[in-house]
Design an enzyme around this catalytic site. Sequence first.
Site, PDB file in Angstrom:
ATOM      1  N   GLU A  14      92.412-111.395 119.273  1.00  0.00           N
ATOM      2  CA  GLU A  14      93.112-112.009 118.144  1.00  0.00           C
ATOM      3  C   GLU A  14      93.735-110.890 117.338  1.00  0.00           C
ATOM      4  O   GLU A  14      93.038-110.001 116.859  1.00  0.00           O
ATOM      5  CB  GLU A  14      92.117-112.813 117.289  1.00  0.00           C
ATOM      6  CG  GLU A  14      91.634-114.072 117.963  1.00  0.00           C
ATOM      7  CD  GLU A  14      92.765-115.023 118.313  1.00  0.00           C
ATOM      8  OE1 GLU A  14      93.796-115.029 117.614  1.00  0.00           O
ATOM      9  OE2 GLU A  14      92.636-115.741 119.308  1.00  0.00           O
ATOM     10  N   CYS A  46      95.294-112.161 108.403  1.00  0.00           N
ATOM     11  CA  CYS A  46      96.240-112.261 109.506  1.00  0.00           C
ATOM     12  C   CYS A  46      97.112-113.498 109.331  1.00  0.00           C
ATOM     13  O   CYS A  46      98.235-113.566 109.817  1.00  0.00           O
ATOM     14  CB  CYS A  46      95.477-112.334 110.815  1.00  0.00           C
ATOM     15  SG  CYS A  46      94.158-113.532 110.739  1.00  0.00           S
TER      16      CYS A  46
HETATM   17  P1  NAD Z   1      92.273-102.339 113.778  1.00  0.00           P
HETATM   18  O1  NAD Z   1      92.948-102.719 115.040  1.00  0.00           O
HETATM   19  O2  NAD Z   1      92.640-101.057 113.147  1.00  0.00           O
HETATM   20  O3  NAD Z   1      90.685-102.270 113.992  1.00  0.00           O
HETATM   21  C1  NAD Z   1      89.978-103.381 114.474  1.00  0.00           C
HETATM   22  C2  NAD Z   1      88.726-102.890 115.186  1.00  0.00           C
HETATM   23  O4  NAD Z   1      89.131-102.189 116.353  1.00  0.00           O
HETATM   24  C3  NAD Z   1      87.884-101.926 114.356  1.00  0.00           C
HETATM   25  O5  NAD Z   1      86.523-102.208 114.565  1.00  0.00           O
HETATM   26  C4  NAD Z   1      88.253-100.575 114.958  1.00  0.00           C
HETATM   27  O6  NAD Z   1      87.244 -99.620 114.825  1.00  0.00           O
HETATM   28  C5  NAD Z   1      88.450-100.947 116.409  1.00  0.00           C
HETATM   29  N1  NAD Z   1      89.240 -99.987 117.206  1.00  0.00           N
HETATM   30  C6  NAD Z   1      90.170 -99.099 116.792  1.00  0.00           C
HETATM   31  N2  NAD Z   1      90.663 -98.420 117.840  1.00  0.00           N
HETATM   32  C7  NAD Z   1      90.029 -98.881 118.938  1.00  0.00           C
HETATM   33  C8  NAD Z   1      90.122 -98.591 120.328  1.00  0.00           C
HETATM   34  N3  NAD Z   1      90.939 -97.659 120.813  1.00  0.00           N
HETATM   35  N4  NAD Z   1      89.334 -99.283 121.159  1.00  0.00           N
HETATM   36  C9  NAD Z   1      88.498-100.237 120.720  1.00  0.00           C
HETATM   37  N5  NAD Z   1      88.373-100.551 119.418  1.00  0.00           N
HETATM   38  C10 NAD Z   1      89.127 -99.885 118.538  1.00  0.00           C
HETATM   39  O7  NAD Z   1      92.470-103.555 112.770  1.00  0.00           O
HETATM   40  P2  NAD Z   1      91.956-103.678 111.271  1.00  0.00           P
HETATM   41  O8  NAD Z   1      92.812-102.835 110.386  1.00  0.00           O
HETATM   42  O9  NAD Z   1      90.485-103.503 111.220  1.00  0.00           O
HETATM   43  O10 NAD Z   1      92.225-105.226 110.961  1.00  0.00           O
HETATM   44  C11 NAD Z   1      93.432-105.712 110.482  1.00  0.00           C
HETATM   45  C12 NAD Z   1      94.217-106.349 111.611  1.00  0.00           C
HETATM   46  O11 NAD Z   1      93.459-107.414 112.174  1.00  0.00           O
HETATM   47  C13 NAD Z   1      95.510-106.982 111.151  1.00  0.00           C
HETATM   48  O12 NAD Z   1      96.509-106.682 112.086  1.00  0.00           O
HETATM   49  C14 NAD Z   1      95.196-108.464 111.156  1.00  0.00           C
HETATM   50  O13 NAD Z   1      96.324-109.296 111.285  1.00  0.00           O
HETATM   51  C15 NAD Z   1      94.265-108.575 112.300  1.00  0.00           C
HETATM   52  N6  NAD Z   1      93.436-109.775 112.220  1.00  0.00           N
HETATM   53  C16 NAD Z   1      93.687-110.802 113.085  1.00  0.00           C
HETATM   54  C17 NAD Z   1      92.949-111.968 113.012  1.00  0.00           C
HETATM   55  C18 NAD Z   1      93.191-113.122 113.945  1.00  0.00           C
HETATM   56  O14 NAD Z   1      92.356-114.016 114.012  1.00  0.00           O
HETATM   57  N7  NAD Z   1      94.283-113.132 114.679  1.00  0.00           N
HETATM   58  C19 NAD Z   1      91.948-112.084 112.053  1.00  0.00           C
HETATM   59  C20 NAD Z   1      91.709-111.010 111.201  1.00  0.00           C
HETATM   60  C21 NAD Z   1      92.453-109.853 111.298  1.00  0.00           C
END
Ligand code: NAD
Length: 521
Positions: free
Chosen positions: A287, A321
């Site tokens: 997501e 999001c």
């Molecule tokens: P992010 O992608 O920076 O981080 C999300 C998670 O991924 C964190 O736990 C991070 O440590 C991990 N991560 C980072 N690099 C990684 C890698 N190479 N491999 C595996 N994991 C890794 O996102 P964020 O800033 O924490 O969250 C905000 C984003 O999430 C926004 O884009 C938002 O739209 C999205 N979001 C989507 C939904 C949905 O349901 N579609 C819901 C909430 C948030």
Amino acid sequence: MGLIPYENEKYQDWSDARAQEKMRGALSTVGEALGRSYPLIIGGKRVETDAEIASLDPSEPSRVVGRVGRATEREADMALETATQAFGSWSRTAPEARARIMLRAAGIMRRRKFELLAWEVYEGGKPWSEADAQVAEAIDFLEYYAREMLRLKDGVPIYSIPGEESRYFYQPMGAGVIIAPWNFPTAILTGMASAALVAGNTVVMKPSEFTPITGAIVAEIFEEAGVPDGVMNYLPGYGSEVGDYLVSDARTRFISFTGSMRTGLRINELAARQVKNQRWIKRVIAEMGGKDAMIIDDSADLDSAAADIVKSAYGYSGQKCSAASRAILHADVYDEVLNMVVERARALKIGAPAGAEGGADVNVGPVISEPQFEKVSGYIDVGKEEGERVLGEDPGDPKNGYFVPPTIYAGVEPGAKIAQEEIFGPVLSVIRACDFDDALKIANDNPYGLTGGVYSKNREHLERARHEFKAGNVYFNRGITGALVGVQPFGGLGLSGTDSKAGGPDYLPLHMLARTVVERF
Ligand code: NAD
């Protein structure tokens, strides 16, 4: 099992002085507990690491909410091995018994609700009502997925031919990795983990590095509810340090991820590469982000439309999001709606939700972190070139909290950077459309497709949008955030994700393998 019918958890009535008093009490109790250290949990054991991650209060960055262990590949390896070993017995545990544990976790969350809200307020900078909705959502996920498992435990009906019995049922997959974002640190972590667990899988649960304390509390609740040692492993760490390792490892059966498009696409790519000893195609449930639009046509109830644009754009400082970040207004109502939106957004109260001046009436808190503050500030600068700033000013010094005032850019072109890229802050781009066709085209001309809204009294417009609006969740004549579990299954199209609808009837089977078994008599 004799369960009461599913119902969404009720929200607090913050006009009630007793609720406010309870919240102040919880903020004070949790305030005393700030600054503690939380190690990793692997196989039920507390595991210390050489380094730690400090989690800061975004309203007051000098305040340490707590410290957590910082996993390296060594601990990631231990956690995956432990989850792999624990799969055998957990996968054979009766679905009813697994469901009961989720129901008990929901009960614990209800009992500890104000404490959980207080952690969210300190660690996430969440206004009280936002924290409340989020913890209610976590409880809903637990209740809903428990019932979903009971619905699916014996499989689903199919047809048999004469002389044979055909059965179609599901079984768990294996050890999976749960990777969560910071913006719904209780709800999304609990939702993703509980779906995987109740389906009989074991998990390595990695919270966001910005909200790992909330993650530690969720882990404690799963333990207290009775999730056996090794079935749930809590692995805080930086995505950049352990993410690739967890995703690429041959023991990982599936990855359930919520976060940005960039990370989601990287996970999808890495997971697709087969590594040595890998015996399956990894399943990715992702997501991702959004650039969500609300269309207001010339027949709409303009006052309600303006109120819902403001609510959808600035709830949790636009860090959802599902947040409205584009308002697409029909030319005939453009000026009127824009003025109403500006006036309503100007009236929002900005503040530190845990501070002395804070309280239930704070609408807009800080953004989560310094990098996020810098990112949003950068887009505010870009906006000056791409539109007319009709509300907002440059953010102040981040040392005083990561506060960004609600900002509106008017007259933005549909292809502008601030109209195309996810900002994830309190910044709204207002776009003029010449008619409904034009509005729909503008809304759809974006790589994302998460939520979208149409305000209209024109049946033909609504029916067109019902099928043609490119968004996983489309809402008519209401706001576009705050999807309710079991009522508004949530997930996006396009580059917003794999259309895995969290809180919906298709979600649990994504965590299981379907089997067809036919016996001839
Ligand atoms: P992010 O992608 O920076 O981080 C999300 C998670 O991924 C964190 O736990 C991070 O440590 C991990 N991560 C980072 N690099 C990684 C890698 N190479 N491999 C595996 N994991 C890794 O996102 P964020 O800033 O924490 O969250 C905000 C984003 O999430 C926004 O884009 C938002 O739209 C999205 N979001 C989507 C939904 C949905 O349901 N579609 C819901 C909430 C948030």
